[in-house]
Design an enzyme around this catalytic site. Sequence first.
Site, PDB file in Angstrom:
ATOM      1  N   LYS A  96       0.869  -1.186   0.000  1.00 28.40           N
ATOM      2  CA  LYS A  96       0.000   0.000   0.000  1.00 28.40           C
ATOM      3  C   LYS A  96       0.899   1.227   0.000  1.00 28.40           C
ATOM      4  O   LYS A  96       1.657   1.458   0.929  1.00 28.40           O
ATOM      5  CB  LYS A  96      -0.899   0.034   1.239  1.00 28.40           C
ATOM      6  N   GLU A 121      10.216   0.675  10.235  1.00 27.61           N
ATOM      7  CA  GLU A 121      11.239   1.727  10.103  1.00 27.61           C
ATOM      8  C   GLU A 121      10.531   3.034  10.399  1.00 27.61           C
ATOM      9  O   GLU A 121       9.677   3.467   9.624  1.00 27.61           O
ATOM     10  CB  GLU A 121      11.775   1.756   8.667  1.00 27.61           C
ATOM     11  N   CYS A 131      13.962  10.721   7.519  1.00 21.78           N
ATOM     12  CA  CYS A 131      14.012  10.162   8.871  1.00 21.78           C
ATOM     13  C   CYS A 131      15.406  10.282   9.466  1.00 21.78           C
ATOM     14  O   CYS A 131      15.565  10.259  10.672  1.00 21.78           O
ATOM     15  CB  CYS A 131      13.564   8.717   8.837  1.00 21.78           C
TER      16      CYS A 131
HETATM   17  P1  NAD Z   1       2.662   8.026   8.250  1.00 15.88           P
HETATM   18  O1  NAD Z   1       2.897   7.078   9.360  1.00 15.88           O
HETATM   19  O2  NAD Z   1       1.591   9.018   8.383  1.00 15.88           O
HETATM   20  O3  NAD Z   1       2.361   7.250   6.899  1.00 15.88           O
HETATM   21  C1  NAD Z   1       3.188   6.207   6.420  1.00 15.88           C
HETATM   22  C2  NAD Z   1       2.328   5.198   5.699  1.00 15.88           C
HETATM   23  O4  NAD Z   1       1.431   4.629   6.648  1.00 15.88           O
HETATM   24  C3  NAD Z   1       1.458   5.787   4.585  1.00 15.88           C
HETATM   25  O5  NAD Z   1       1.362   4.852   3.537  1.00 15.88           O
HETATM   26  C4  NAD Z   1       0.110   5.936   5.269  1.00 15.88           C
HETATM   27  O6  NAD Z   1      -0.963   5.875   4.366  1.00 15.88           O
HETATM   28  C5  NAD Z   1       0.118   4.734   6.179  1.00 15.88           C
HETATM   29  N1  NAD Z   1      -0.786   4.845   7.334  1.00 15.88           N
HETATM   30  C6  NAD Z   1      -1.040   5.944   8.091  1.00 15.88           C
HETATM   31  N2  NAD Z   1      -1.946   5.640   9.049  1.00 15.88           N
HETATM   32  C7  NAD Z   1      -2.247   4.324   8.902  1.00 15.88           C
HETATM   33  C8  NAD Z   1      -3.111   3.417   9.580  1.00 15.88           C
HETATM   34  N3  NAD Z   1      -3.845   3.812  10.625  1.00 15.88           N
HETATM   35  N4  NAD Z   1      -3.169   2.144   9.146  1.00 15.88           N
HETATM   36  C9  NAD Z   1      -2.436   1.732   8.103  1.00 15.88           C
HETATM   37  N5  NAD Z   1      -1.595   2.534   7.416  1.00 15.88           N
HETATM   38  C10 NAD Z   1      -1.491   3.813   7.815  1.00 15.88           C
HETATM   39  O7  NAD Z   1       4.072   8.695   7.979  1.00 15.88           O
HETATM   40  P2  NAD Z   1       4.463   9.710   6.825  1.00 15.88           P
HETATM   41  O8  NAD Z   1       4.108  11.078   7.267  1.00 15.88           O
HETATM   42  O9  NAD Z   1       3.956   9.259   5.493  1.00 15.88           O
HETATM   43  O10 NAD Z   1       6.036   9.512   6.763  1.00 15.88           O
HETATM   44  C11 NAD Z   1       6.888  10.259   7.537  1.00 15.88           C
HETATM   45  C12 NAD Z   1       7.436   9.432   8.682  1.00 15.88           C
HETATM   46  O11 NAD Z   1       8.111   8.294   8.162  1.00 15.88           O
HETATM   47  C13 NAD Z   1       8.451  10.191   9.472  1.00 15.88           C
HETATM   48  O12 NAD Z   1       8.256   9.996  10.850  1.00 15.88           O
HETATM   49  C14 NAD Z   1       9.772   9.571   9.016  1.00 15.88           C
HETATM   50  O13 NAD Z   1      10.807   9.703   9.936  1.00 15.88           O
HETATM   51  C15 NAD Z   1       9.380   8.166   8.759  1.00 15.88           C
HETATM   52  N6  NAD Z   1      10.313   7.508   7.840  1.00 15.88           N
HETATM   53  C16 NAD Z   1      11.149   6.549   8.351  1.00 15.88           C
HETATM   54  C17 NAD Z   1      12.073   5.927   7.522  1.00 15.88           C
HETATM   55  C18 NAD Z   1      12.988   4.872   8.067  1.00 15.88           C
HETATM   56  O14 NAD Z   1      13.530   4.118   7.294  1.00 15.88           O
HETATM   57  N7  NAD Z   1      13.168   4.778   9.370  1.00 15.88           N
HETATM   58  C19 NAD Z   1      12.136   6.271   6.167  1.00 15.88           C
HETATM   59  C20 NAD Z   1      11.273   7.246   5.693  1.00 15.88           C
HETATM   60  C21 NAD Z   1      10.349   7.855   6.543  1.00 15.88           C
END
Ligand code: NAD
Length: 475
Positions: free
Chosen positions: A168, A244, A278
């Site tokens: 997704k 992650e 991140c």
């Molecule tokens: P997010 O958690 O809002 O969304 C990430 C994904 O999760 C999206 O596909 C979103 O649709 C999905 N999602 C959100 N709520 C959900 C739920 N209740 N059920 C199922 N899926 C759900 O995060 P974001 O704003 O898209 O990304 C930014 C975050 O990601 C930051 O905190 C960043 O640090 C982190 N990040 C971490 C890494 C790593 O490798 N550690 C890499 C990139 C980004």
Amino acid sequence: MFINGEWADAASGATFDVTNPATGEVIGSVPDGGADDATAAVAAADEAFGPWSQTTAYERADLLYRAWELMTERSTQLAELMTREQGKPLKASSAEVKYGADFLRWYAEEAKRVAGEWLPSARADQRFLVLKQPVGVVAAITPWNYPISMLTRKMGPALAAGCTLVLKAAEATPLCARAIFQIFADAGAPAGVVNLVTALDPKPIGEVFCTDERVRKVTFTGSTAVGKMLAGKAAGNLKRVSVELGGHAPFIVYPDADPVHAAKGAAALKFLNSGQACISPNRLYVHESGAEAFVDTLVQRIGRVKAGNGMNDGIGVGPLVNEAAVAKVANQVDDARSKGADVPVGGERLTGEGFDGGHFYAPTLVTGVTDEMLIRREETFGPVAPVITYSDVDQVVAMANDTNYGLAAYVYTQNLSTAMRTFEGLRFGIIGINDVNPTSAAAPFGGMGDSGLGREGGHEGIAEYLEVKLGGFAI
Ligand code: NAD
């Protein structure tokens, strides 16, 4: 969506628009999938798992090589699409496409190195054989900030291991995901081996991924709050989980380091992807002896960073993903200012021609950051460099470790034992020593504490998709 080898609409027929964060312009529309679509995709991946898991590692490597070749051939189109959909400057998009493609090539090679073990027994009439097998159907959820490499970082090792997958994509960047799945379709992936679901509301899809018993592993990249929730739910059903998550990276400049060189590194790193990474540094700890030179260099460098639409030449910083992101960054900077910090550069939303349709915040420097400020603990995810001046060299590792996150950290020093002691003492998964890019398909990437569980990339990355089976043979 791409389900069972075919492009498909949502069962409901609904769609949603995708906009360019630099202009607000609608650039495409994709199916708005729901639980039924996710379940159909899981069924397709489950059906495909048997035959795919029986292929040889050489056959799986061939698919990954073909996909890598197609990504490389289409790199210009992919980079342009990424800039229009996600906002990062074109040069950064090209770099991400290359990085993303490398996960496919590296795991094409790694597929052939999944070896077991032959173990001696204390019994003369017994032999032990350890076999590695794919875990089964993988459900993956990815973020918008790296809309191609975060997909291939999961798809490469999962497919190499012999797993099938349902992914997704983030709601802000489904077009990049679609382009990657088109590449797998063109590369000849058998029906059901890779499946893509897009949805405006991710919750019902996440629910299917965490509860459908055919899913054996959930892999998530995104925010800590969502990752904790999904990991809890998936673990409750005894699925394998890797997450992650967010970070709050310290960047330590020791007194023996060249503060000008360190500031150049900090400026190059901090404004990548408008700070929406991140592993972006969120606390720059500079020893008082070098603080003036460090801050002066940052002021000059930041003053030269041009913000704007990433498709235009010379742009160093693109837009943020949406209005909520601009508001979060503005709130952290205003909070720091109100608690006594200085903001020598930036510190405001960018408005006017070229900015009004999008979500822009000025590249910003904040100095005099203290423990009471939000920015000291909260992930910023924006183009803001917060500087903390320190005096006690023996305390700086403890200060850097004072966070619930544990993803990336950076250290500048010329002294080998300082470098080694700091490397050992920091409680983070990825540490750059005089290095602002400690990432590669060949290297394990991941965090400790609130930054996650598991690793992606390297040998560790494929282990996340393998079960270990023991055979005891009486002979
Ligand atoms: P997010 O958690 O809002 O969304 C990430 C994904 O999760 C999206 O596909 C979103 O649709 C999905 N999602 C959100 N709520 C959900 C739920 N209740 N059920 C199922 N899926 C759900 O995060 P974001 O704003 O898209 O990304 C930014 C975050 O990601 C930051 O905190 C960043 O640090 C982190 N990040 C971490 C890494 C790593 O490798 N550690 C890499 C990139 C980004």
